[in-house]
Design an enzyme around this catalytic site. Sequence first.
Site, PDB file in Angstrom:
ATOM      1  N   GLY A 159      37.338   2.879   7.130  1.00 36.43           N
ATOM      2  CA  GLY A 159      36.757   3.928   7.982  1.00 36.43           C
ATOM      3  C   GLY A 159      35.303   3.641   8.300  1.00 36.43           C
ATOM      4  N   ARG A 161      40.734   1.891  12.831  1.00 35.56           N
ATOM      5  CA  ARG A 161      41.670   1.644  13.938  1.00 35.56           C
ATOM      6  C   ARG A 161      40.941   1.292  15.223  1.00 35.56           C
ATOM      7  NH1 ARG A 161      44.421   7.366  13.306  1.00 35.56           N
ATOM      8  NH2 ARG A 161      42.188   7.692  12.983  1.00 35.56           N
ATOM      9  N   ASN A 204      36.983   5.071   1.965  1.00 40.99           N
ATOM     10  CA  ASN A 204      36.306   6.156   2.684  1.00 40.99           C
ATOM     11  C   ASN A 204      37.159   6.754   3.808  1.00 40.99           C
ATOM     12  OD1 ASN A 204      33.826   7.527   3.995  1.00 40.99           O
ATOM     13  ND2 ASN A 204      34.509   6.064   5.568  1.00 40.99           N
ATOM     14  N   TYR A 231      44.573  19.791   3.073  1.00 39.29           N
ATOM     15  CA  TYR A 231      43.392  18.912   2.967  1.00 39.29           C
ATOM     16  C   TYR A 231      42.860  18.986   1.536  1.00 39.29           C
ATOM     17  CZ  TYR A 231      38.843  16.752   3.526  1.00 39.29           C
ATOM     18  OH  TYR A 231      37.749  15.919   3.364  1.00 39.29           O
ATOM     19  N   LYS A 288      42.699  15.944  -1.389  1.00 37.29           N
ATOM     20  CA  LYS A 288      41.466  15.494  -2.070  1.00 37.29           C
ATOM     21  C   LYS A 288      41.527  15.807  -3.569  1.00 37.29           C
ATOM     22  CE  LYS A 288      39.173  13.591   1.376  1.00 37.29           C
ATOM     23  NZ  LYS A 288      38.769  12.172   1.394  1.00 37.29           N
ATOM     24  N   GLU A 310      31.971  12.817  12.619  1.00 39.70           N
ATOM     25  CA  GLU A 310      33.052  13.189  13.545  1.00 39.70           C
ATOM     26  C   GLU A 310      34.135  14.016  12.852  1.00 39.70           C
ATOM     27  OE1 GLU A 310      34.489   9.691  15.583  1.00 39.70           O
ATOM     28  OE2 GLU A 310      32.482   9.185  16.268  1.00 39.70           O
ATOM     29  N   PHE A 311      33.921  14.282  11.558  1.00 40.49           N
ATOM     30  CA  PHE A 311      34.931  14.964  10.737  1.00 40.49           C
ATOM     31  C   PHE A 311      35.461  16.248  11.384  1.00 40.49           C
ATOM     32  CE2 PHE A 311      35.913  18.075   7.396  1.00 40.49           C
ATOM     33  CZ  PHE A 311      36.852  17.396   6.649  1.00 40.49           C
TER      34      PHE A 311
HETATM   35  P1  NDP Z   1      34.619  10.497  10.464  1.00 37.02           P
HETATM   36  O1  NDP Z   1      35.712  11.167  11.236  1.00 37.02           O
HETATM   37  O2  NDP Z   1      33.298  10.339  11.108  1.00 37.02           O
HETATM   38  O3  NDP Z   1      35.142   9.076   9.942  1.00 37.02           O
HETATM   39  C1  NDP Z   1      36.437   8.913   9.435  1.00 37.02           C
HETATM   40  C2  NDP Z   1      36.770   7.432   9.369  1.00 37.02           C
HETATM   41  O4  NDP Z   1      38.104   7.296   8.817  1.00 37.02           O
HETATM   42  C3  NDP Z   1      36.760   6.772  10.721  1.00 37.02           C
HETATM   43  O5  NDP Z   1      36.087   5.535  10.638  1.00 37.02           O
HETATM   44  C4  NDP Z   1      38.233   6.553  11.022  1.00 37.02           C
HETATM   45  O6  NDP Z   1      38.399   5.349  11.758  1.00 37.02           O
HETATM   46  C5  NDP Z   1      38.830   6.395   9.631  1.00 37.02           C
HETATM   47  N1  NDP Z   1      40.250   6.707   9.636  1.00 37.02           N
HETATM   48  C6  NDP Z   1      40.827   7.921   9.793  1.00 37.02           C
HETATM   49  N2  NDP Z   1      42.160   7.797   9.821  1.00 37.02           N
HETATM   50  C7  NDP Z   1      42.442   6.476   9.678  1.00 37.02           C
HETATM   51  C8  NDP Z   1      43.634   5.721   9.654  1.00 37.02           C
HETATM   52  N3  NDP Z   1      44.860   6.295   9.771  1.00 37.02           N
HETATM   53  N4  NDP Z   1      43.557   4.385   9.497  1.00 37.02           N
HETATM   54  C9  NDP Z   1      42.350   3.790   9.364  1.00 37.02           C
HETATM   55  N5  NDP Z   1      41.182   4.442   9.384  1.00 37.02           N
HETATM   56  C10 NDP Z   1      41.232   5.781   9.551  1.00 37.02           C
HETATM   57  O7  NDP Z   1      34.489  11.364   9.128  1.00 37.02           O
HETATM   58  P2  NDP Z   1      33.567  11.193   7.818  1.00 37.02           P
HETATM   59  O8  NDP Z   1      32.732   9.993   7.887  1.00 37.02           O
HETATM   60  O9  NDP Z   1      32.938  12.492   7.584  1.00 37.02           O
HETATM   61  O10 NDP Z   1      34.717  11.025   6.724  1.00 37.02           O
HETATM   62  C11 NDP Z   1      34.807   9.940   5.817  1.00 37.02           C
HETATM   63  C12 NDP Z   1      35.450  10.434   4.553  1.00 37.02           C
HETATM   64  O11 NDP Z   1      34.615  11.429   3.950  1.00 37.02           O
HETATM   65  C13 NDP Z   1      36.816  11.091   4.722  1.00 37.02           C
HETATM   66  O12 NDP Z   1      37.652  10.676   3.668  1.00 37.02           O
HETATM   67  C14 NDP Z   1      36.525  12.586   4.605  1.00 37.02           C
HETATM   68  O13 NDP Z   1      37.644  13.301   4.135  1.00 37.02           O
HETATM   69  C15 NDP Z   1      35.406  12.557   3.595  1.00 37.02           C
HETATM   70  N6  NDP Z   1      34.529  13.726   3.560  1.00 37.02           N
HETATM   71  C16 NDP Z   1      33.863  14.163   4.693  1.00 37.02           C
HETATM   72  C17 NDP Z   1      33.019  15.247   4.610  1.00 37.02           C
HETATM   73  C18 NDP Z   1      32.319  15.797   5.800  1.00 37.02           C
HETATM   74  O14 NDP Z   1      31.935  16.984   5.772  1.00 37.02           O
HETATM   75  N7  NDP Z   1      32.081  15.025   6.854  1.00 37.02           N
HETATM   76  C19 NDP Z   1      32.738  15.910   3.331  1.00 37.02           C
HETATM   77  C20 NDP Z   1      33.509  15.393   2.222  1.00 37.02           C
HETATM   78  C21 NDP Z   1      34.328  14.322   2.342  1.00 37.02           C
HETATM   79  P3  NDP Z   1      39.339   5.179  13.052  1.00 37.02           P
HETATM   80  O15 NDP Z   1      39.449   6.518  13.709  1.00 37.02           O
HETATM   81  O16 NDP Z   1      38.644   4.146  13.864  1.00 37.02           O
HETATM   82  O17 NDP Z   1      40.629   4.692  12.491  1.00 37.02           O
HETATM   83  C1  8X3 Z   2      34.929  17.907   3.895  1.00 40.03           C
HETATM   84  C2  8X3 Z   2      34.138  19.070   3.426  1.00 40.03           C
HETATM   85  O1  8X3 Z   2      34.178  21.583   3.129  1.00 40.03           O
HETATM   86  O2  8X3 Z   2      35.129  20.712   5.180  1.00 40.03           O
HETATM   87  O3  8X3 Z   2      35.682  17.355   2.878  1.00 40.03           O
HETATM   88  O4  8X3 Z   2      36.304  20.467   3.109  1.00 40.03           O
HETATM   89  S1  8X3 Z   2      35.014  20.512   3.725  1.00 40.03           S
END
Ligand code: NDP
Ligand code: 8X3
Length: 252
Positions: free
Chosen positions: A9, A34, A87, A153, A157, A189-190
């Site tokens: 990711g 991806r 990640n 979700y 986790k 982008e989450f």
């Molecule tokens: P983003 O959406 O910005 O990034 C997510 C990344 O995951 C992208 O690079 C995406 O790449 C990749 N990804 C998703 N699905 C797939 C797939 N099927 N195959 C390969 N790659 C995949 O989100 P974040 O950076 O915020 O999230 C990263 C991690 O942190 C996640 O696990 C999320 O659950 C976790 N997290 C996020 C929080 C937040 O508030 N932002 C808080 C706590 C945890 P691509 O689309 O190019 O495949």
């Molecule tokens: C992402 C943080 O609070 O949206 O894992 O679940 S939350």
Amino acid sequence: MKHIALITGASSGFGWATARKLAEKGYDLILTGRRGDRLQALETELHNMFGTKCRLLVFDIRDKKTVFQQIETLEDNWKKIDLLINNAGLALGRDYFEEADMDDWETMIDTNLKGVIYITRAVLPHMIVHKKGHIINMGSIAGKEIYEKGNVYCASKHALDALSRSMRVDLLRHGIKVTAIHPGAAETEFSIVRFKGDSEKAEAVYNGFKPLDPEDIAETIWFCASQPAHVCINDLEITCTAQANAYLFHKE
Ligand code: NDP
Ligand code: 8X3
């Protein structure tokens, strides 16, 4: 010899910021996701800024066969991975249990849990041979507590949290460190992904407070990765100052 990190990711958010941080610290990087165009842009940026050597692997982490094939395509020097950052992940939807979309649920389980299992199993033999390595799993505060409409979700986790602890126990004999990091709300982008492109809904998540930045998480990952060989940060929860737990925010 330079250290090698594989970041899943890396095309966005935490993964992208972590690639930058590790490049700055002199790592060679295997970047996965991806969206190959994004990974190429990141590779160019890191090459220009730090002269970083990158190897791009474009695949969907839910596809077990492809995950193993992609790791096998790595040349021997790239297979010596010191640091695996699990990640890649996502949330899809935020709905009551009885109303949520089943396909979304399956995508989250397939990505956040099964994807981590596949890539870790594919990379591990190369760490075990060298009797060292470090795996950092990106959990969430949603893996420590639940919140309304977080259902699957949160479950994915929580399962990853259990998996991180299991990995730490089982990999002890191989000298492999396992760290789990559990962030609270961070602006990446989450939320755009969670709300399927609805930017108004996504932005509203962060209204009235200053969330974490992806760079905060990259810094935390670097802190964990840069400890001496005899030190392992096992479990780390991090939120912005305005967040006390999974559901309590102080908003202006
Ligand atoms: P983003 O959406 O910005 O990034 C997510 C990344 O995951 C992208 O690079 C995406 O790449 C990749 N990804 C998703 N699905 C797939 C797939 N099927 N195959 C390969 N790659 C995949 O989100 P974040 O950076 O915020 O999230 C990263 C991690 O942190 C996640 O696990 C999320 O659950 C976790 N997290 C996020 C929080 C937040 O508030 N932002 C808080 C706590 C945890 P691509 O689309 O190019 O495949
Ligand atoms: C992402 C943080 O609070 O949206 O894992 O679940 S939350």
